[in-house]
Design an enzyme around this catalytic site. Structure first.
Site, PDB file in Angstrom:
ATOM      1  N   GLU A   1      -4.956  -4.064  10.507  1.00 20.70           N
ATOM      2  CA  GLU A   1      -5.624  -2.803  10.827  1.00 20.70           C
ATOM      3  C   GLU A   1      -6.059  -2.743  12.293  1.00 20.70           C
ATOM      4  OE1 GLU A   1      -6.818   0.067   8.819  1.00 20.70           O
ATOM      5  OE2 GLU A   1      -5.014  -0.582   7.759  1.00 20.70           O
TER       6      GLU A   1
ATOM      7  N   LYS B   1       0.837  -1.200   0.000  1.00 21.55           N
ATOM      8  CA  LYS B   1       0.000   0.000   0.000  1.00 21.55           C
ATOM      9  C   LYS B   1       0.874   1.253   0.000  1.00 21.55           C
ATOM     10  CE  LYS B   1      -2.284  -1.233   3.704  1.00 21.55           C
ATOM     11  NZ  LYS B   1      -3.279  -1.268   4.793  1.00 21.55           N
TER      12      LYS B   1
END
Length: 391
Positions: free
Chosen positions: A244, A142
């Protein structure tokens, strides 16, 4: 340098780790046979390492240019990416150039996004200089920057050709950044590798003083943890979402502070809030919440929303979390990664996410803010992001 192969579905690259190995870093870059090397660093890291490394690359590998950007999370945006891309083109970047990200997570994301956009993608090498970057951000495909409405909302997926990590860079980090990195380590242990909790608990130091051997162990364990959940999920949209954990409230705290709260410290506090949410939903007991607070405090981070951060702003940013859309959540809910015990992730179907009532999450934030007002300021998250020698 010790070599660890990183594989995520069809994406793979080598992670090379050593101590006092600048010569090896330059030698590896030379093997890439680039037409030019574009070293990107913030102004602080440029002064510490950037000029010297660029000169050595220029002498031993090929033409090298140092591109700099201002330090801090507030500069992690498309404007910075655009300015750096124009500078790269002005210095003759072409399709055979290699972009070298020298710095922490902010520089890594800015540079990674720039590399993915130049000529629709040129080679990228990460040379991380912070704990968070070495064990977390460079292990992700990412590449993203912030937008007005939240963190990491604009970006791409793009893999490096190599990661070249030298723990000697960490010796100039201020304690604030070391503690921030350990917040991500605590996350890996709680969410993915509970077997490392006992040793980690003994190793954590509130004063942020770690020897090279301990740092190498921490990084190696984090490599394994990330590999466990991204091997079959390179875009981190299924099993990789476990990474996350703590980020829903953590990102909101970080964004509300305008970068004054270090990323890993925000995640650390975010995990304590997630544990409290899990308790309030009946998935975990008070001992689980206490474990989170003990580990976070042992890493030198006050396990509460810092007093200088407005909880109303934190609650506002919760609604813009980047995990929106992964679940068909009811109105007034947001998806979160929650645990019932160390390593026990709650799921909705195949997804490691649970829809949480925003009102309940906001109550947990308020509770953490009350504790923060009663606590002494913690160096892990107080002060501007450029206060120490590294970002």
């Amino acid at each position: 340098m010790q070599v660890t192969p990183i594989a995520m579905e069809d994406a793979s690259f080598a992670y090379r780790l050593g101590t006092e190995c600048t010569e090896d870093v330059v030698a590896r870059l030379a093997t890439l046979g680039a037409s030019s090397y574009l070293v990107v660093a913030d102004t602080t890291v440029a002064g510490l390492y950037g000029h010297d490394l660029t000169a050595r690359i220029d002498k031993e590998a090929g033409p090298a240019h140092l591109l700099t950007h201002e330090s801090g999370e507030v500069h992690k945006d498309l404007t910075t990416v655009s300015v750096l891309a124009e500078q790269a083109l002005e210095r003759g970047a072409d399709r055979r150039s290699v972009v070298v990200a020298l710095g922490g997570g902010v520089t890594g994301n800015i540079t990674g996004l720039m590399a993915s956009l130049l000529f629709r993608g040129i080679r990228l090498v990460h040379v991380p200089t912070t704990v968070v970057a070495m064990l977390d951000s460079v292990l992700s495909l990412k590449q993203a920057v912030n937008a007005t409405f939240g963190k990491n909302l604009v970006g791409t997926f793009y893999q490096p050709v190599e990661v070249l990590a030298d723990t000697a860079f960490l010796r100039t980090l201020p304690p604030r950044e070391i503690r921030s990195g350990l917040g991500e380590v605590v996350k890996n242990a709680l969410a993915i590798r509970p077997a490392m909790l006992d040793r980690l608990g003994d190793a954590l130091r509130a004063d942020a003083r770690y020897d090279d051997e301990t740092l190498r162990w921490i990084i190696a364990e984090s490599l394994t943890a990330k590999a466990d959940v991204t091997r079959d999920d390179k875009h981190e949209r299924r099993t990789g979402l476990v990474l996350e954990y703590g980020h829903t409230a953590g990102h909101a705290i970080e964004h509300a502070s305008r970068g004054e709260v270090a990323h890993g410290a925000g995640v650390a506090v975010g995990m304590t809030i997630a544990a409290e949410v899990s308790r309030r939903l009946g998935h975990a007991g008070p001992d689980f919440v206490a474990l989170h607070r003990e580990l976070v405090a042992a890493a030198g981070v006050e396990p509460a929303v810092p007093a200088h951060v407005d909880p109303a702003l934190v609650k506002n940013w919760l609604a813009y979390d980047n995990k929106r859309g992964y679940l068909d959540s009811p109105p007034g809910h947001t998806p979160m990664v929650l645990l019932s015990a160390p390593g026990e992730v709650l799921h909705t179907g195949p997804m490691p996410l649970v829809p949480v009532p925003l009102a309940l999450l906001e109550e947990a934030v308020d509770e953490a803010a009350r504790r923060g007002r009663d606590a002494a300021p913690a160096a892990a998250y107080v002060g501007p992001p450029a206060a120490g020698p590294l970002p």
